[in-house]
Design a protein around this motif. Structure first.
Motif, mmCIF file in Angstrom:
data_model
loop_
_atom_site.group_PDB
_atom_site.id
_atom_site.type_symbol
_atom_site.label_atom_id
_atom_site.label_comp_id
_atom_site.label_asym_id
_atom_site.label_seq_id
_atom_site.Cartn_x
_atom_site.Cartn_y
_atom_site.Cartn_z
ATOM 1 N N VAL A 22 60.349 11.381 14.697
ATOM 2 C CA VAL A 22 59.924 10.168 14.264
ATOM 3 C C VAL A 22 60.457 8.710 14.636
ATOM 4 O O VAL A 22 61.584 8.875 14.407
ATOM 5 C CB VAL A 22 59.248 9.931 12.750
ATOM 6 C CG1 VAL A 22 58.529 8.288 12.456
ATOM 7 C CG2 VAL A 22 57.691 10.621 13.270
ATOM 8 N N VAL A 23 60.424 7.525 15.538
ATOM 9 C CA VAL A 23 61.176 6.312 15.516
ATOM 10 C C VAL A 23 61.009 5.549 14.394
ATOM 11 O O VAL A 23 59.949 4.739 14.880
ATOM 12 C CB VAL A 23 61.477 6.103 16.818
ATOM 13 C CG1 VAL A 23 62.672 4.734 16.819
ATOM 14 C CG2 VAL A 23 61.581 6.896 17.803
ATOM 15 N N ASP A 24 60.519 6.144 13.219
ATOM 16 C CA ASP A 24 60.475 4.924 12.622
ATOM 17 C C ASP A 24 61.696 3.569 12.281
ATOM 18 O O ASP A 24 62.511 3.482 12.973
ATOM 19 C CB ASP A 24 60.200 5.254 11.025
ATOM 20 C CG ASP A 24 61.979 5.829 10.059
ATOM 21 O OD1 ASP A 24 62.786 5.528 10.734
ATOM 22 O OD2 ASP A 24 61.100 6.717 9.726
ATOM 23 N N GLU A 25 61.958 2.250 10.740
ATOM 24 C CA GLU A 25 62.481 2.029 11.333
ATOM 25 C C GLU A 25 64.511 1.522 11.163
ATOM 26 O O GLU A 25 65.054 1.687 11.089
ATOM 27 C CB GLU A 25 62.464 0.544 9.843
ATOM 28 C CG GLU A 25 63.141 -1.362 10.240
ATOM 29 C CD GLU A 25 62.265 -1.622 9.035
ATOM 30 O OE1 GLU A 25 60.902 -1.740 9.442
ATOM 31 O OE2 GLU A 25 62.868 -2.668 8.666
ATOM 32 N N GLY A 26 64.310 3.077 9.824
ATOM 33 C CA GLY A 26 66.318 3.825 9.584
ATOM 34 C C GLY A 26 66.178 4.342 10.782
ATOM 35 O O GLY A 26 67.487 3.963 10.706
ATOM 36 N N VAL A 27 65.505 4.917 11.423
ATOM 37 C CA VAL A 27 66.446 5.826 13.160
ATOM 38 C C VAL A 27 66.533 4.818 13.448
ATOM 39 O O VAL A 27 67.840 4.475 14.571
ATOM 40 C CB VAL A 27 65.281 6.640 13.146
ATOM 41 C CG1 VAL A 27 66.349 6.804 14.539
ATOM 42 C CG2 VAL A 27 64.609 7.402 12.627
ATOM 43 N N LEU A 28 65.946 3.276 14.552
ATOM 44 C CA LEU A 28 66.188 2.572 14.524
ATOM 45 C C LEU A 28 67.692 1.755 14.230
ATOM 46 O O LEU A 28 68.683 1.123 14.822
ATOM 47 C CB LEU A 28 64.812 1.502 14.874
ATOM 48 C CG LEU A 28 63.709 1.526 16.009
ATOM 49 C CD1 LEU A 28 62.603 1.196 16.133
ATOM 50 C CD2 LEU A 28 64.885 2.047 17.826
ATOM 51 N N ASN A 29 67.533 1.628 13.279
ATOM 52 C CA ASN A 29 68.928 0.882 11.921
ATOM 53 C C ASN A 29 70.093 1.560 12.386
ATOM 54 O O ASN A 29 70.731 0.895 12.968
ATOM 55 C CB ASN A 29 68.147 -0.050 10.949
ATOM 56 C CG ASN A 29 67.443 -1.071 11.147
ATOM 57 O OD1 ASN A 29 67.607 -1.619 12.019
ATOM 58 N ND2 ASN A 29 66.702 -1.327 9.867
ATOM 59 N N GLU A 30 69.305 2.557 12.290
ATOM 60 C CA GLU A 30 71.174 3.490 12.545
ATOM 61 C C GLU A 30 71.139 3.512 14.007
ATOM 62 O O GLU A 30 72.274 3.675 14.450
ATOM 63 C CB GLU A 30 70.303 4.923 11.777
ATOM 64 C CG GLU A 30 70.905 5.224 11.468
ATOM 65 C CD GLU A 30 71.663 7.555 11.382
ATOM 66 O OE1 GLU A 30 72.327 8.518 11.911
ATOM 67 O OE2 GLU A 30 70.181 7.970 11.026
ATOM 68 N N CYS A 31 70.109 3.426 14.661
ATOM 69 C CA CYS A 31 70.574 3.994 16.475
ATOM 70 C C CYS A 31 71.324 2.304 16.581
ATOM 71 O O CYS A 31 72.601 2.264 17.540
ATOM 72 C CB CYS A 31 69.798 4.107 17.336
ATOM 73 S SG CYS A 31 70.032 3.769 18.774
ATOM 74 N N ILE A 32 70.669 1.141 16.293
ATOM 75 C CA ILE A 32 71.389 0.534 16.673
ATOM 76 C C ILE A 32 72.717 -0.433 15.973
ATOM 77 O O ILE A 32 73.804 -0.674 16.108
ATOM 78 C CB ILE A 32 70.633 -1.444 16.174
ATOM 79 C CG1 ILE A 32 69.120 -1.801 17.002
ATOM 80 C CG2 ILE A 32 70.889 -2.774 16.137
ATOM 81 C CD1 ILE A 32 67.999 -2.101 16.851
ATOM 82 N N ASN A 33 72.759 -0.161 14.693
ATOM 83 C CA ASN A 33 74.304 0.793 13.613
ATOM 84 C C ASN A 33 75.323 0.978 14.756
ATOM 85 O O ASN A 33 76.406 0.502 14.617
ATOM 86 C CB ASN A 33 74.012 0.354 12.394
ATOM 87 C CG ASN A 33 73.310 -0.595 11.140
ATOM 88 O OD1 ASN A 33 73.204 -1.799 12.333
ATOM 89 N ND2 ASN A 33 72.823 -0.592 10.190
ATOM 90 N N GLU A 34 74.585 2.130 14.663
ATOM 91 C CA GLU A 34 76.074 2.908 15.323
ATOM 92 C C GLU A 34 76.372 2.552 16.837
ATOM 93 O O GLU A 34 77.335 2.367 17.048
ATOM 94 C CB GLU A 34 74.991 4.565 15.850
ATOM 95 C CG GLU A 34 76.256 5.721 16.142
ATOM 96 C CD GLU A 34 75.812 6.791 16.078
ATOM 97 O OE1 GLU A 34 75.311 7.752 16.673
ATOM 98 O OE2 GLU A 34 74.209 7.015 14.779
ATOM 99 N N ILE A 35 75.720 1.805 17.516
ATOM 100 C CA ILE A 35 76.026 1.531 18.671
ATOM 101 C C ILE A 35 77.230 -0.371 18.562
ATOM 102 O O ILE A 35 78.059 -0.440 19.064
ATOM 103 C CB ILE A 35 74.519 0.864 19.417
ATOM 104 C CG1 ILE A 35 74.068 1.613 20.361
ATOM 105 C CG2 ILE A 35 74.964 -0.135 21.172
ATOM 106 C CD1 ILE A 35 72.363 1.602 21.315
ATOM 107 N N ASN A 36 76.609 -0.396 17.088
ATOM 108 C CA ASN A 36 77.303 -2.146 16.668
ATOM 109 C C ASN A 36 78.813 -1.430 15.831
ATOM 110 O O ASN A 36 79.511 -2.114 16.723
ATOM 111 C CB ASN A 36 76.289 -2.841 16.060
ATOM 112 C CG ASN A 36 77.092 -3.771 15.535
ATOM 113 O OD1 ASN A 36 77.500 -4.308 16.177
ATOM 114 N ND2 ASN A 36 75.907 -4.471 14.434
ATOM 115 N N ARG A 37 78.697 -0.502 15.725
ATOM 116 C CA ARG A 37 79.766 0.461 14.945
ATOM 117 C C ARG A 37 81.053 1.003 16.128
ATOM 118 O O ARG A 37 82.473 0.070 16.401
ATOM 119 C CB ARG A 37 79.765 1.222 14.710
ATOM 120 C CG ARG A 37 80.742 1.815 13.251
ATOM 121 C CD ARG A 37 80.524 2.427 12.847
ATOM 122 N NE ARG A 37 79.467 3.433 12.786
ATOM 123 C CZ ARG A 37 78.314 3.721 12.253
ATOM 124 N NH1 ARG A 37 77.809 3.261 11.324
ATOM 125 N NH2 ARG A 37 77.722 4.626 13.160
#
Ligand code: GDP
Length: 297
Positions: A22-37
């Motif tokens: 499931v792509v919920d807000e947590g997964v999305l944020n983790e993905c964006i944060n990882e890209i950001n990092r």
């Protein structure tokens, strides 16, 4: 400032998101944060980065939770990388019948000499009358390589192209360019020397050579596998000569070519061609779309 292996890292973050049930807000944020990092580690300009992350977030925030967000984030990342790879400033393009002087620069082994012949052959096929000047007096066999490459079995003929060399690189370049201008060659390609590492003598030589020959275009040639060194290498060349385009070589190997992002950021110039083999016709126009797909693949 490094944008090392950026494509690979972003690709990993996206893959992790794709693999989540499931792509919920947590997964999305983790993905964006990882890209950001990864972009922070890669030392992308802060303003550029925060604008980019905001745009990615905006692209997904108003979508309903679920499959759409997965696609939306992939599309947004794709679009942003696309933008990074396309600096929006087209490179100088030689015109048939009008004399153009093009200088290729890069470290030794990057594929400069090979690329000179590929570039000449590419334009010869379009009806140009190319000429090659070997100003790589640092490496004794460079002229030999330039002039013999087209005679290799399975190579295609560069017959009709001419070659010129003497000892002092600046003198070689000036005399060679003048000679070929008199012959009304419409594309004069100057192969310069490289060194194994960036050194001041090389940059001073290139600066003088460029000043003396007044090229229409300076092309930075980079090996797709240089990884972390791409940004500092490209920047060092840009600081000495007015690099206006990039050619990425050895794309037939394992490297995905993430270093091209670094070279573009460092030189503010577009990638114009890709080298994908040792033969004179293993050379293709740079296609941003295909390149981003490869980076994220
Ligand atoms: P230079 O020192 O920068 O002039 O580099 P060279 O043109 O001599 O190339 C160094 C090596 O890389 C040679 O063995 C070339 O055949 C090889 N090379 C150059 N371009 C490519 C490419 O696109 N793909 C592959 N596989 N090898 C390449």
């Amino acid at each position: 400032m490094v944008l090392a292996q950026l494509g690979e890292k972003i690709s990993c973050a996206l893959q992790k998101m794709r693999n989540s049930t499931v792509v919920d807000e947590g997964v999305l944020n983790e993905c964006i944060n990882e890209i950001n990092r990864e972009l922070i580690i890669a030392d992308v300009d802060y303003q550029l980065l925060s604008n980019m992350v905001n745009r990615i977030k905006e692209a997904v925030v108003h979508r309903p939770v679920g499959h759409n967000k997965r696609i939306a984030i992939e599309q947004a990342v794709f679009k942003e990388l696309f933008k990074m790879l396309d600096p929006g400033k087209p490179s100088f393009t030689p015109e048939k019948g009008k004399t153009s002087v093009v200088i290729l620069v890069g470290l030794q082994g990057s594929g400069k000499t090979t690329t000179c012949t590929k570039y000449a052959y590419y334009y010869k096929k379009k009806g140009f009358k190319p000429a090659l000047v070997c100003a790589d007096t640092f490496r004794a066999c460079a002229l030999d390589q330039l002039s013999k490459m087209h005679k290799k079995p399975r190579s295609l003929s560069l017959e009709g192209a001419r070659f010129y060399t003497v000892i002092d690189p600046v003198e070689v370049a000036v005399e060679g360019v003048e000679l070929f201008k008199k012959e009304t060659r419409d594309l004069i390609i100057v192969d310069t020397s490289g060194r194994h590492k960036q050194d001041n003598d090389l940059f001073e030589e290139l600066r003088q050579l460029s000043e003396a020959t007044k090229p229409d275009l300076v092309i930075f040639v980079m090996d797709s596998s240089i990884g972390k060194a791409a940004f500092s290498q490209a920047r060092a060349f840009k600081q000495s000569v007015a690099v206006g385009a990039v050619i990425v070589t050895k794309m037939d190997g394992h490297a995905k070519g993430g270093g091209a992002l670094s070279a573009i950021a460092a030189t503010k110039s577009p990638v114009i061609f890709i080298g994908n083999g040792e033969r004179v016709d293993d050379f293709e126009d740079f296609d941003v779309d295909r390149f981003v797909r490869r980076l994220l693949g």
